[in-house]
Design a protein around this motif. Structure first.
Motif, PDB file in Angstrom:
ATOM      1  N   ALA A 320       0.806  -1.220   0.000  1.00 63.16           N
ATOM      2  CA  ALA A 320       0.000   0.000   0.000  1.00 63.16           C
ATOM      3  C   ALA A 320       0.839   1.270   0.000  1.00 63.16           C
ATOM      4  CB  ALA A 320      -0.939  -0.007   1.203  1.00 63.16           C
ATOM      5  N   PHE A 321       1.998   1.220   0.665  1.00 67.16           N
ATOM      6  CA  PHE A 321       2.807   2.436   0.824  1.00 67.16           C
ATOM      7  C   PHE A 321       4.058   2.447  -0.042  1.00 67.16           C
ATOM      8  CE2 PHE A 321       0.177   2.213   4.585  1.00 67.16           C
ATOM      9  CZ  PHE A 321      -0.235   3.513   4.752  1.00 67.16           C
ATOM     10  N   THR A 322       4.244   1.425  -0.849  1.00 69.60           N
ATOM     11  CA  THR A 322       5.347   1.258  -1.806  1.00 69.60           C
ATOM     12  C   THR A 322       6.700   1.035  -1.150  1.00 69.60           C
ATOM     13  OG1 THR A 322       5.997   3.602  -2.093  1.00 69.60           O
ATOM     14  CG2 THR A 322       4.134   2.807  -3.415  1.00 69.60           C
ATOM     15  N   SER A 323       6.877   1.485   0.080  1.00 70.22           N
ATOM     16  CA  SER A 323       8.153   1.357   0.771  1.00 70.22           C
ATOM     17  C   SER A 323       7.936   1.534   2.259  1.00 70.22           C
ATOM     18  CB  SER A 323       9.139   2.415   0.266  1.00 70.22           C
ATOM     19  OG  SER A 323      10.263   2.523   1.120  1.00 70.22           O
ATOM     20  N   LEU A 324       8.750   0.848   3.058  1.00 72.03           N
ATOM     21  CA  LEU A 324       8.660   1.024   4.505  1.00 72.03           C
ATOM     22  C   LEU A 324       9.239   2.363   4.948  1.00 72.03           C
ATOM     23  CD1 LEU A 324       9.495  -2.585   5.802  1.00 72.03           C
ATOM     24  CD2 LEU A 324       7.270  -1.540   5.344  1.00 72.03           C
ATOM     25  N   ALA A 373     -15.515  -0.362   2.759  1.00 69.58           N
ATOM     26  CA  ALA A 373     -15.591   1.036   2.342  1.00 69.58           C
ATOM     27  C   ALA A 373     -14.257   1.743   2.541  1.00 69.58           C
ATOM     28  CB  ALA A 373     -16.684   1.758   3.135  1.00 69.58           C
ATOM     29  N   TYR A 374     -13.965   2.684   1.651  1.00 68.73           N
ATOM     30  CA  TYR A 374     -12.742   3.474   1.753  1.00 68.73           C
ATOM     31  C   TYR A 374     -12.904   4.741   0.939  1.00 68.73           C
ATOM     32  CZ  TYR A 374     -11.716   1.428  -2.838  1.00 68.73           C
ATOM     33  OH  TYR A 374     -11.773   1.038  -4.156  1.00 68.73           O
ATOM     34  N   VAL A 375     -12.002   5.704   1.159  1.00 68.95           N
ATOM     35  CA  VAL A 375     -12.078   6.995   0.465  1.00 68.95           C
ATOM     36  C   VAL A 375     -11.571   6.837  -0.968  1.00 68.95           C
ATOM     37  CG1 VAL A 375     -11.244   9.375   0.442  1.00 68.95           C
ATOM     38  CG2 VAL A 375     -11.855   8.283   2.606  1.00 68.95           C
ATOM     39  N   ASN A 376     -12.378   7.266  -1.922  1.00 70.46           N
ATOM     40  CA  ASN A 376     -12.066   6.991  -3.325  1.00 70.46           C
ATOM     41  C   ASN A 376     -10.911   7.805  -3.894  1.00 70.46           C
ATOM     42  OD1 ASN A 376     -13.292   9.490  -3.521  1.00 70.46           O
ATOM     43  ND2 ASN A 376     -15.035   8.802  -4.740  1.00 70.46           N
ATOM     44  N   THR A 377     -10.454   8.841  -3.180  1.00 73.95           N
ATOM     45  CA  THR A 377      -9.322   9.635  -3.677  1.00 73.95           C
ATOM     46  C   THR A 377      -8.011   9.246  -2.995  1.00 73.95           C
ATOM     47  OG1 THR A 377      -9.776  11.358  -2.029  1.00 73.95           O
ATOM     48  CG2 THR A 377     -10.776  11.629  -4.209  1.00 73.95           C
ATOM     49  N   ASN A 378      -8.042   8.254  -2.124  1.00 76.44           N
ATOM     50  CA  ASN A 378      -6.872   7.868  -1.346  1.00 76.44           C
ATOM     51  C   ASN A 378      -6.220   6.631  -1.983  1.00 76.44           C
ATOM     52  OD1 ASN A 378      -5.217   6.616   0.759  1.00 76.44           O
ATOM     53  ND2 ASN A 378      -6.145   8.113   2.141  1.00 76.44           N
ATOM     54  N   LYS A 379      -5.069   6.843  -2.609  1.00 74.87           N
ATOM     55  CA  LYS A 379      -4.427   5.757  -3.344  1.00 74.87           C
ATOM     56  C   LYS A 379      -3.965   4.625  -2.430  1.00 74.87           C
ATOM     57  CE  LYS A 379      -2.883   8.483  -7.306  1.00 74.87           C
ATOM     58  NZ  LYS A 379      -1.739   8.932  -8.142  1.00 74.87           N
ATOM     59  N   THR A 380      -3.476   4.965  -1.244  1.00 71.47           N
ATOM     60  CA  THR A 380      -3.026   3.906  -0.337  1.00 71.47           C
ATOM     61  C   THR A 380      -4.214   3.088   0.152  1.00 71.47           C
ATOM     62  OG1 THR A 380      -3.038   5.462   1.529  1.00 71.47           O
ATOM     63  CG2 THR A 380      -0.948   5.119   0.406  1.00 71.47           C
ATOM     64  N   SER A 383      -5.143   0.701  -2.586  1.00 70.36           N
ATOM     65  CA  SER A 383      -4.216  -0.433  -2.626  1.00 70.36           C
ATOM     66  C   SER A 383      -4.499  -1.416  -1.494  1.00 70.36           C
ATOM     67  CB  SER A 383      -2.771   0.065  -2.533  1.00 70.36           C
ATOM     68  OG  SER A 383      -2.416   0.844  -3.650  1.00 70.36           O
ATOM     69  N   MET A 384      -4.774  -0.874  -0.297  1.00 72.14           N
ATOM     70  CA  MET A 384      -5.113  -1.740   0.833  1.00 72.14           C
ATOM     71  C   MET A 384      -6.371  -2.553   0.540  1.00 72.14           C
ATOM     72  SD  MET A 384      -4.675   0.694   4.163  1.00 72.14           S
ATOM     73  CE  MET A 384      -3.222   1.706   4.412  1.00 72.14           C
ATOM     74  N   ALA A 385      -7.377  -1.880   0.014  1.00 71.85           N
ATOM     75  CA  ALA A 385      -8.651  -2.549  -0.250  1.00 71.85           C
ATOM     76  C   ALA A 385      -8.482  -3.700  -1.233  1.00 71.85           C
ATOM     77  CB  ALA A 385      -9.667  -1.535  -0.770  1.00 71.85           C
ATOM     78  N   LEU A 386      -7.736  -3.466  -2.295  1.00 73.42           N
ATOM     79  CA  LEU A 386      -7.507  -4.517  -3.291  1.00 73.42           C
ATOM     80  C   LEU A 386      -6.744  -5.687  -2.686  1.00 73.42           C
ATOM     81  CD1 LEU A 386      -6.618  -2.234  -6.323  1.00 73.42           C
ATOM     82  CD2 LEU A 386      -8.618  -3.735  -6.150  1.00 73.42           C
ATOM     83  N   TYR A 387      -5.756  -5.381  -1.841  1.00 72.20           N
ATOM     84  CA  TYR A 387      -4.974  -6.445  -1.216  1.00 72.20           C
ATOM     85  C   TYR A 387      -5.846  -7.252  -0.244  1.00 72.20           C
ATOM     86  CZ  TYR A 387      -1.415  -8.862   1.499  1.00 72.20           C
ATOM     87  OH  TYR A 387      -0.684  -9.835   2.116  1.00 72.20           O
TER      88      TYR A 387
END
Length: 529
Positions: A320-324, A373-380, A383-387
């Motif tokens: 979700a965050f691409t990197s730690l 449910a999640y915010v539709n403009t939040n890319k992270t 990504s979390m939702a899909l995972y």
């Protein structure tokens, strides 16, 4: 921050400075290196916002990221915490009595509201009396009520306020940091402060004052010359609302936006333009997933635990965050900057077989479908939702994704009878005082999005607020954290960093102090080179 939360918040407004050292390291380009980089008077700053329009722009109700960000420029706090130390704002001192049952707050001299009226102790007393009125429905009310009795607030003189506590509270000074006074002369005749039309053209005490608001487009501020901390260098600040982060990033690259919090997924591309400096700092924020127990199926602890074991949190955070570099996997619902935070809780290490066994024990139907449910403009969050959808499919649970507008999600979340989803993603920033978190967890609180009800658990929160022995208090909050983990009411995902992209034509972000939620503590320090 709720909830920042972006579901939202509340929020707390406390410790930010943990990020200042990182910000200094990441902001070398903002240090004046030549004559052309020297601060100058005037200029306008445009800040990009992708979390929707503000809700109630009033310090007694501000809980979403947009509103809190704008409010920080409009209003000034009594004081704030920086690196564990008090930084005075409107106040110049806070003195406890010998028995710790009262506190005396002294305001700075010659304070003014943005309409030129004096800001006095009467405004502070008015603010507290209003937030303590049950009919005003301010989430701060429970934070200043101990054993069912509210704090009493009285004026000593024009600059002095006395707070009398019904019992000793270790949380009081850390909670008071969240309160921004509102003007009595503006709101005195208003019956419902949250819905008051006075919120549409605010009179505040911060470095910038209200100019114009156009829904869906922008919220514009102009300089307040009598700001207590010195006249701002900029003439104006405008918050521009963008429908999504992609359009906001394009506007950022085109120079239509000068400053914006960016998703980790966008950092590399923006860096490659050479147009921006980046301020990265720990935000004291938890990204989480909530289990909505208003929906009967989610009342099963075994089902909630099954979902927790089905997720590989390390992999989820990395994905979700691409990197730690931008987030660390979380254990407790308290963030690392919070007093008494502990990792001595159930970790729910990824175990698919254990997840399947618990799912079977829960009695859930074989064709179980859950809405996330999640915010539709939040890319992270996307990504979390899909995972999570993929991982839960591995144990036979189907997940329907529900991307929502941030305001719509906040409003639905605040419906205490909400059954629109079983799961939702969000985040919050609550500050260093753990008592501030109780608005998210106690049975009858509006921000208890899990709708978890447990009288014994509520009693622990009440006990923690007033316990003055540090060792005993630490044990209470440890028990609270273990209860949340064992009952799996919230699934903590990651402790996140904030990344702010700043147009290189602007400086002063180090002096403005990077701050959770708002991006910067004091916009009066930012200047155009």
């Amino acid at each position: 921050m709720r909830k920042l939360l972006l579901s939202a918040v509340l929020v707390s407004m406390a410790l930010a400075a943990a990020g200042c050292d990182d910000a200094k390291k990441n902001e070398t380009a903002n240090a004046p290196a030549a004559k052309s980089d020297a601060p100058k008077e005037g200029g306008s700053l445009i800040i990009g916002i992708t979390s929707g329009d503000p809700l109630a722009v009033n310090p007694l109700y501000a809980s979403d990221r947009t509103t809190l960000t704008i409010m920080q420029a409009l209003y000034a706090p009594l004081y704030s915490f920086n690196d564990g130390k008090i930084e005075w704002g409107l106040a110049e001192s806070l003195t406890p009595s010998a028995d710790n049952l009262s506190y005396t707050l002294t305001l700075k001299p010659n304070l003014k509201w943005q309409d030129g009226q004096p800001l006095t102790a009467e405004d502070v007393v008015f603010t507290f009396n209003k937030l303590l009125e049950a009919k005003q429905h301010s989430f701060f009310r429970s934070m200043f009520t101990y054993g069912g009795k509210p704090v009493e607030v009285s004026k000593v003189d024009d600059r002095t306020v006395k707070f009398t506590l019904p019992q000793v509270s270790a949380a009081f000074a850390g909670t008071l940091v969240q309160i921004y006074p509102i003007p009595e002369h503006v709101f005195a005749k208003e019956d419902d402060l949250e819905k008051s039309t006075k919120n549409d053209a605010l009179v505040g005490s911060g470095p910038f004052k209200f100019k114009e608001y156009r829904a869906g487009q922008y919220y514009s501020l102009t300089r307040f010359d009598d700001y207590w901390n010195g006249k701002a260098k900029l003439d104006s600040v405008t918050y521009r609302f963008a429908k999504d982060s992609n359009s906001a990033n394009l506007a950022l690259q085109n120079g239509e936006i000068n400053l914006k919090m960016v998703d980790p997924q966008d950092v590399s591309r923006l860096k490659n333009t050479g147009k921006f400096d980046f301020v990265v700092y720990p935000e004291g924020r938890l990204a989480y997933m909530t289990f909505n127990q208003n929906v009967p199926v989610m009342k099963s602890k075994e089902l909630r635990q099954a979902i927790a074991y089905a997720i590989n949190k390390d992999e989820l955070t990395q994905t979700a965050f691409t990197s730690l570099d931008y987030a660390k996997p979380a254990t407790s619902f308290l963030t690392p900057d919070t007093l008494y935070q502990t990792n001595d809780v159930e970790q729910y290490k990824f175990d698919q077989q254990k997840a399947k066994d618990l799912l079977k024990a829960s009695g859930a139907p074989a064709d179980l479908k859950l809405r996330l449910a999640y915010v539709n403009t939040n890319k992270t969050q996307e990504s979390m939702a899909l995972y999570i959808q993929q991982q839960l499919k591995g144990i036979g649970v189907n997940v329907e994704l529900m991307p929502l507008d941030s305001n719509a999600m906040s409003q639905r979340s605040l419906d205490m009878n909400n059954t629109a989803w079983e799961l939702n993603l969000g985040g919050y920033i609550m500050g260093a005082e753990p008592d501030g978190y109780k608005s998210l967890f106690m049975s009858n609180e509006a921000y208890n999005y899990a709708h978890y009800k447990n009288p014994q658990f509520d009693a622990l929160w009440d006990k923690g607020a007033v316990e003055t022995d540090a060792g005993k208090r630490a044990e209470i909050y440890k028990q609270i954290q273990q209860t949340v983990a064992n009952d799996m009411t919230y699934y903590p995902i990651a402790y996140t960093n904030a990344t702010v992209a700043v147009d290189k034509r602007f400086g002063g972000t180090q002096e403005a102090e990077p701050k959770p939620v708002y991006m910067f503590q004091d916009l009066s320090k930012i200047y155009q080179k």
